[in-house]
Design a protein around this motif. Structure first.
Motif, PDB file in Angstrom:
ATOM      1  N   GLU A   5       0.813  -1.206   0.000  1.00 48.38           N
ATOM      2  CA  GLU A   5       0.000   0.000   0.000  1.00 48.38           C
ATOM      3  C   GLU A   5       0.856   1.270   0.000  1.00 48.38           C
ATOM      4  OE1 GLU A   5      -2.357  -0.613   3.445  1.00 48.38           O
ATOM      5  OE2 GLU A   5      -3.789  -1.937   2.438  1.00 48.38           O
ATOM      6  N   SER A   6       2.032   1.187   0.619  1.00 46.94           N
ATOM      7  CA  SER A   6       2.888   2.372   0.712  1.00 46.94           C
ATOM      8  C   SER A   6       3.856   2.495  -0.463  1.00 46.94           C
ATOM      9  CB  SER A   6       3.681   2.339   2.022  1.00 46.94           C
ATOM     10  OG  SER A   6       4.611   1.263   2.020  1.00 46.94           O
ATOM     11  N   GLY A   7       3.764   1.558  -1.411  1.00 45.45           N
ATOM     12  CA  GLY A   7       4.603   1.633  -2.594  1.00 45.45           C
ATOM     13  C   GLY A   7       5.866   0.812  -2.536  1.00 45.45           C
ATOM     14  N   ARG A   8       6.092   0.117  -1.444  1.00 45.82           N
ATOM     15  CA  ARG A   8       7.288  -0.734  -1.346  1.00 45.82           C
ATOM     16  C   ARG A   8       6.959  -2.108  -1.951  1.00 45.82           C
ATOM     17  NH1 ARG A   8      10.035  -0.178   4.583  1.00 45.82           N
ATOM     18  NH2 ARG A   8      11.398  -1.754   3.620  1.00 45.82           N
ATOM     19  N   THR A   9       6.643  -2.112  -3.219  1.00 41.90           N
ATOM     20  CA  THR A   9       6.144  -3.318  -3.878  1.00 41.90           C
ATOM     21  C   THR A   9       7.161  -4.438  -3.889  1.00 41.90           C
ATOM     22  OG1 THR A   9       4.779  -1.907  -5.293  1.00 41.90           O
ATOM     23  CG2 THR A   9       5.077  -4.197  -5.981  1.00 41.90           C
ATOM     24  N   SER A  10       8.414  -4.115  -4.183  1.00 37.27           N
ATOM     25  CA  SER A  10       9.447  -5.137  -4.222  1.00 37.27           C
ATOM     26  C   SER A  10       9.628  -5.786  -2.857  1.00 37.27           C
ATOM     27  CB  SER A  10      10.777  -4.541  -4.691  1.00 37.27           C
ATOM     28  OG  SER A  10      11.801  -5.510  -4.663  1.00 37.27           O
TER      29      SER A  10
END
Length: 332
Positions: free
Chosen positions: A61-66
């Motif tokens: 959700e915070s963009g730390r997809t990796s």
């Protein structure tokens, strides 16, 4: 050497919402729109509401997809549920029912023996012998007729042999024998008495009489490497030696949750949050060895061993340590 306390619920506050089991036992964690579900792989039950699942959702959700994808290497695997508080019956019942509904088998840990962890990082347990017997009865009643793998009291035998002064040996072994016998009254329970790890009591012969006093004859076998880092090969070789010393015929399970890079040799307390470790072989009963009933993730990867090397309290979720374990994994 010691088994760090694993929590049944999230120990540190994380944002994000855990999902629920989907059709066929597929565990889904909430995340960004279009995020892939975390798959419940193998024959063991995957709890969709673990710290790892919540962390993956939060990072996605915070963009730390990796980073979320790496932590999902933990979240999508079956991990043991540690029972270490009063009144375990309701939680045991809930877990075996959820697992049965998904067509899977849960892995549970009974961790409430008096003088647990000899007063160290995971200190606690029942106040006295009578309370422990009542606790085990509640645990066993919660199992009902459902199938489950049950690991009995990590560290309790090996720690006693190693010189724990807090507990009376005769009482402890008697309580362990009672636990094994009571749990084996449940028709679906496969019960494994913990026997430490390959480096703790290197002379496996020293374990024989304590394990016998602790009820190994009535157990399905013994558990090795719980919360430790010894390689699967080392643990298996040790397990075969111990089985022979016990007279042959006993099976065992190995905790492979964090043994992907083997044991740490660089300093004091190599069992406590060592650097450079990795996830190990995923949980499975397909071990290729008729004496090894399963590789299990008994210790929940990413939960601290204790307040050493900058770690939080034993059993507390430690996101960056979890991420390191997953980054270095080769076969998950």
């Amino acid at each position: 050497m010691r088994a760090a306390l694993a929590t049944a619920t999230l120990a540190t506050a994380l944002t994000g919402t855990a999902g629920a089991a989907g059709p066929g036992g597929t565990a889904r964690t909430a995340g960004a729109a279009g995020a892939p579900p975390v798959q419940a792989a193998g024959e063991f039950w995957v709890n969709p509401d673990t710290p790892a699942a919540r962390q993956a959702a939060t990072w996605r959700e915070s963009g730390r997809t990796s980073d979320a994808l790496f932590v999902e290497r933990i979240a999508r695997r079956a991990q043991a549920e540690w029972l270490h508080k009063e009144n375990p019956g309701d939680l045991v019942r809930a877990r075996v029912d959820e697992a049965a509904a998904a067509g899977r088998t849960p892995v549970l840990v009974a961790y409430f023996v008096p003088h647990r962890d000899c007063g160290d990082y995971s200190a606690g347990g029942a106040r006295d012998a009578d309370r422990y017997r009542a606790w085990i009865d509640a645990f066993a009643t919660g199992l009902g007729t459902r199938p489950a793998y049950v690991i009995v009291e990590p560290d309790a035998v090996a720690q006693q042999i190693a010189g724990c002064q807090a507990a009376d040996a005769s009482e402890r072994y008697g309580l362990l024998a009672h636990a094994v016998a009571r749990l084996k009254q449940q028709p679906g329970a496969k019960v494994y008495l913990d026997a430490g790890n390959a480096s703790w009591i290197p002379d496996e012969g020293r374990l024989v009489e304590p394990l016998r006093l602790a009820g190994i004859a009535r157990a399905d076998g013994f558990a090795l490497n719980v919360s430790n880092y010894r390689t699967t090969a080392e643990s298996t070789e040790y397990g075969h030696r111990l089985a022979r010393a016990l007279g042959g015929g006993k099976h065992f399970v190995v905790d492979t949750s964090r043994n992907g890079n083997g044991a740490y040799t660089g300093g004091d307390k190599p069992w406590c949050n060592p650097p450079g470790r990795a996830l190990g072989t995923p949980p499975t009963t397909r071990t290729g060895d008729p004496a090894v009933d399963a590789y299990l993730w008994v210790k929940r990867p990413g939960e601290s061993d204790g307040t050493c090397r900058g770690g939080p309290a034993a059993g507390t979720w430690w996101p960056e340590y979890a991420l390191g374990l997953a980054h270095r994994a080769r076969n998950t």
